[in-house]
Design a protein around this motif. Structure first.
Motif, PDB file in Angstrom:
ATOM      1  N   HIS A 120      -6.689   3.178   3.202  1.00 36.26           N
ATOM      2  CA  HIS A 120      -7.978   2.109   2.031  1.00 36.26           C
ATOM      3  C   HIS A 120      -6.811   0.715   2.876  1.00 36.26           C
ATOM      4  N   GLY A 121      -5.379   0.902   3.494  1.00 35.19           N
ATOM      5  CA  GLY A 121      -4.185  -0.061   3.406  1.00 35.19           C
ATOM      6  C   GLY A 121      -5.079  -1.049   4.239  1.00 35.19           C
TER       7      GLY A 121
ATOM      8  N   GLU B 145      -3.881  12.931   3.776  1.00 37.51           N
ATOM      9  CA  GLU B 145      -3.578  11.913   2.576  1.00 37.51           C
ATOM     10  C   GLU B 145      -3.051  10.530   3.086  1.00 37.51           C
ATOM     11  N   VAL B 146      -2.166  10.973   4.069  1.00 38.73           N
ATOM     12  CA  VAL B 146      -1.872  10.017   4.982  1.00 38.73           C
ATOM     13  C   VAL B 146      -2.550   8.848   5.858  1.00 38.73           C
TER      14      VAL B 146
ATOM     15  N   ASP C  89       6.182   3.709   0.155  1.00 38.92           N
ATOM     16  CA  ASP C  89       5.730   2.012  -0.693  1.00 38.92           C
ATOM     17  C   ASP C  89       5.421   1.556   0.667  1.00 38.92           C
TER      18      ASP C  89
ATOM     19  N   ARG D  26       6.578  10.548  -5.813  1.00 40.59           N
ATOM     20  CA  ARG D  26       5.977  11.314  -5.582  1.00 40.59           C
ATOM     21  C   ARG D  26       6.095  11.766  -4.464  1.00 40.59           C
TER      22      ARG D  26
ATOM     23  N   ASP E  82      -5.504   8.393   4.883  1.00 37.34           N
ATOM     24  CA  ASP E  82      -6.675   7.882   3.922  1.00 37.34           C
ATOM     25  C   ASP E  82      -6.296   6.493   3.426  1.00 37.34           C
ATOM     26  N   ASP E  83      -4.716   6.918   3.491  1.00 38.13           N
ATOM     27  CA  ASP E  83      -4.109   6.137   2.630  1.00 38.13           C
ATOM     28  C   ASP E  83      -3.826   5.020   3.419  1.00 38.13           C
TER      29      ASP E  83
ATOM     30  N   ALA F  38       0.839  -0.759  -0.034  1.00 36.49           N
ATOM     31  CA  ALA F  38       0.413   0.454  -0.178  1.00 36.49           C
ATOM     32  C   ALA F  38       0.772   1.115   0.328  1.00 36.49           C
ATOM     33  N   PRO F  39       0.516   2.232  -1.242  1.00 36.98           N
ATOM     34  CA  PRO F  39       1.256   3.555  -1.153  1.00 36.98           C
ATOM     35  C   PRO F  39       0.447   4.141   0.511  1.00 36.98           C
ATOM     36  N   VAL F  40       1.426   4.818   1.369  1.00 38.29           N
ATOM     37  CA  VAL F  40       0.931   5.946   2.409  1.00 38.29           C
ATOM     38  C   VAL F  40       1.973   7.357   2.283  1.00 38.29           C
TER      39      VAL F  40
END
Length: 496
Positions: A138-139, A131-132, A69, A114, A134-135, A63-65
Motif C-alpha cells: 500500500h505504501g 501484514e508488513v 511508522d 501497535r 501488505d503495508d 506509511a505504517p509498516v
C-alpha cells in the motif's frame, strides 16, 4: 501633386544611418533564436530540476509498516537501489534495482499502541510478515501516485516560471511524467529480489548482526522479496522494542561462524575489535592468516598474550613478518592451534590445514625465495590436502598467508583463506576452489599513516553449514582506519 501619407513621409525622412528597430539585424535575430539543442538542453534542465524539487517538497509518503511508522520517498540517484535508515543505529543499503531513482525508507518511530498489541497478543506475530508485506504494498502504491503528481507539478510550475507559456509548461510536466515512467520500467526490469539477502549495513557495529539478520535462516526460510523484506522489518522492530540495550543476537544453532582476520601488524586495537566481533556474532573459531607481528622479534611476543582471553579457539599460520620464534611462542599458548607443513586439525567441528609462509622478509641477512618459494610451499600444502582426502579425512578449509601459495591448493579443498595484500577479495579458482583473501585487521599497523587516507580495519564472518562445513555466506566488516569511527557490514551469499 498627390499628397503623401504622414506615416509614409515619416518613414522616408528617417535617418538612413539609423537602423529600424522593428527590423532586427541578422546577428540579433540569431541571438534571439538559440539553436535547437540548446533549447532542448534548457527544457531537460527545467524538467529535471522541477521534478527533483517536486519530489523533495511533496513527494514523501508516511506509511505504517507493522508496528512502525515510516516515511517513504524517491530520490535522484545515479545507481538506484534502496536505502533503509534505522536511526540512530545506522542504515541498510540494498542493490534492489538500477534506475535514476533511489527508494528511501526512514523508520521514524515505533508506534506504542501497535507494539503493545503485539505484546498482549503474541499470536499475531505469525501474521506479522503478511501484514508488513501488505503495508509495504500500500505504501509503495501511494508513493507512486504521489511521486507522479509531485514531478508533474514541480516541472509544470518551474516551466511556467521560466518560459511563461502554458504550452511549454505543460510539455515540461508531460516530459517529467514520461521520465518517471521510464525510471519505473527500468526499476521493474532490473528488480533484484535477492538484494535483501545481501544488505550493506553502515552504522553502529554492535547492531549489525541483528539488523542484517542470520545467514542460515535467511538462506533456507525465504525465497521471495516480500517475505525477506518482512523479515528485515521484523528484525528492526526487535531493535526498537528495547529501552536501554540492544537485543541479544540469537545465533542459528545449525550455522558455524568463523571469524577470519589477517595482517594485524602489532595493532593493539585489533584485540578489542576481535573480542567485540566474537561476542556480537557468537563466533565459534578465529582463523588468523598471518603477519600478526611486524618484525618477529622476541621483544614483540608479549603482544600475543591477549589471544588466550578471546574465549574461542584461535587457528594461526605464519606470515612473512612472523618468525619461527613467534610461532614457537604461540604454540605454547592454550587454545591456539598453529598450522604448518600441511598439518591438519579439527577445531570447532571444522577440519583445517595450513602452511606457514616460507619467507621471513624482515631478516635482511638472507635472500628471499620470491614467488617460486611461495608456489613451492603451496604445492606442498596441496599434496598434504590430497593425502588427507585419500585417508578419508578431507580438509574443509586450507589456510596460507600468501595468495600465490593459496592458489596452489585449487581442486584439493572447497575453501582456502589467505591475506598478505591488505585488501579483501574473493574469487573462484579454475578447478572450483574458492579463495577468500582478507584485508588488514590491524589497518596495516604503522603503515596506516603512510598514505593519504588511513587504511581500513577489515575482517570477515564466514557462515558454514554444520553438516557439510561448506560456506553459505559471509559478512565483510570494515571499520574506519586511524582516527575514524565508521563501520560497514556487507552480506554476500554463495551463488549456487
Amino acid at each position: 501633386m498627390p499628397r503623401v501619407p504622414a506615416a509614409l513621409s515619416r518613414r522616408r525622412n528617417r535617418n538612413p544611418d539609423r537602423p529600424d528597430r522593428r527590423r532586427p539585424l541578422p546577428l540579433l535575430g540569431l541571438a534571439a533564436r538559440p539553436r535547437p539543442w540548446l533549447r532542448a538542453l534548457g527544457l531537460v534542465t527545467v524538467v529535471l530540476t522541477g521534478a527533483w524539487l517536486g519530489l523533495l517538497v511533496v513527494g514523501d509518503v508516511h506509511a505504517p509498516v507493522g508496528p512502525m511508522d515510516t516515511t517513504m520517498a524517491l530520490r535522484p540517484s545515479l545507481s538506484g537501489g534502496t536505502k533503509i535508515n534505522v536511526s540512530p543505529l545506522g542504515a541498510l543499503t540494498l542493490d534492489s534495482h538500477v534506475a535514476p531513482l533511489r527508494l528511501d525508507v526512514d523508520v521514524d518511530q515505533l508506534d506504542p499502541v501497535r507494539a503493545q498489541a503485539l505484546v498482549d497478543h503474541p499470536e499475531r506475530l505469525s501474521g506479522l510478515q503478511r501484514e508488513v508485506t501488505d503495508d509495504i504494498g500500500h505504501g509503495t502504491l501511494d508513493l507512486a501516485v504521489r511521486s507522479s503528481v509531485a514531478v508533474v507539478t514541480g516541472a509544470t510550475v518551474l516551466g511556467l516560471a521560466v518560459y511563461r507559456r502554458p504550452r511549454r509548461a505543460l510539455a515540461a510536466g508531460g516530459l517529467a511524467l514520461a521520465l518517471l515512467a521510464a525510471s519505473g520500467i527500468s526499476a521493474y526490469a532490473t528488480w533484484n529480489p535477492r538484494s535483501v539477502l545481501e544488505p550493506r549495513f553502515s552504522g553502529l557495529l554492535s547492531s549489525a548482526p541483528s539488523v542484517v539478520g542470520n545467514a542460515r535462516s535467511i538462506v533456507t526460510e525465504f525465497d521471495v522479496y516480500q517475505k525477506e523484506l518482512a523479515r528485515l522489518v521484523t528484525n528492526v522492530t526487535k531493535l526498537y522494542d528495547v529501552a536501554s540495550t540492544l537485543p541479544a543476537y540469537q545465533p542459528d544453532p545449525s550455522t558455524i561462524r568463523v571469524l577470519h582476520v589477517s595482517d594485524i601488524h602489532l595493532n593493539p586495537a585489533s584485540w578489542k575489535i576481535i573480542e567485540s566481533l566474537v561476542t556480537q556474532y557468537k563466533v565459534h573459531v578465529i582463523v588468523d592468516s598471518g603477519d600478526t607481528m611486524d618484525h618477529g622479534t622476541a621483544a614483540e611476543n608479549g603482544f600475543l598474550d591477549p589471544v588466550e582471553d578471546l574465549g574461542v579457539p584461535y587457528v594461526w599460520v605464519r606470515g612473512n613478518h612472523d618468525s619461527l620464534a613467534t610461532q614457537r611462542y604461540l604454540e605454547r599458548k592454550k587454545n591456539v592451534h598453529v598450522l604448518d607443513e600441511g598439518r591438519a586439525e579439527t577445531v570447532a567441528g571444522v577440519r583445517f590445514a595450513g602452511m606457514g609462509d616460507p619467507q621471513f622478509t624482515p631478516d635482511r641477512s638472507r635472500p628471499t625465495g620470491g614467488d617460486a618459494a611461495e608456489q613451492l610451499a603451496g604445492a606442498r600444502l596441496a599434496s598434504a590436502l590430497r593425502d588427507q582426502r585419500a585417508q578419508g579425512t578431507p580438509v574443509d578449509i586450507a589456510v596460507a598467508h600468501e595468495p600465490l601459495a593459496a592458489q596452489e591448493t585449487d581442486g584439493t579443498v572447497p575453501l582456502v583463506l589467505c591475506g598478505h595484500l591488505h585488501t579483501e577479495g574473493t574469487k573462484i579458482l579454475p578447478l572450483g576452489t574458492r579463495l577468500r583473501r582478507e584485508g588488514s585487521t590491524g589497518g596495516s599497523g604503522l603503515r596506516a599513516v603512510e598514505g593519504k587516507y588511513p587504511a581500513p580495519i577489515e575482517a570477515s564472518i564466514l557462515y558454514l553449514d554444520r553438516d557439510t562445513r561448506r560456506l553459505q555466506a559471509w559478512d565483510e566488516i570494515g571499520l574506519g582506519g586511524l582516527g575514524r569511527t565508521t563501520a560497514e557490514v556487507s552480506r554476500h551469499l554463495v551463488k549456487k
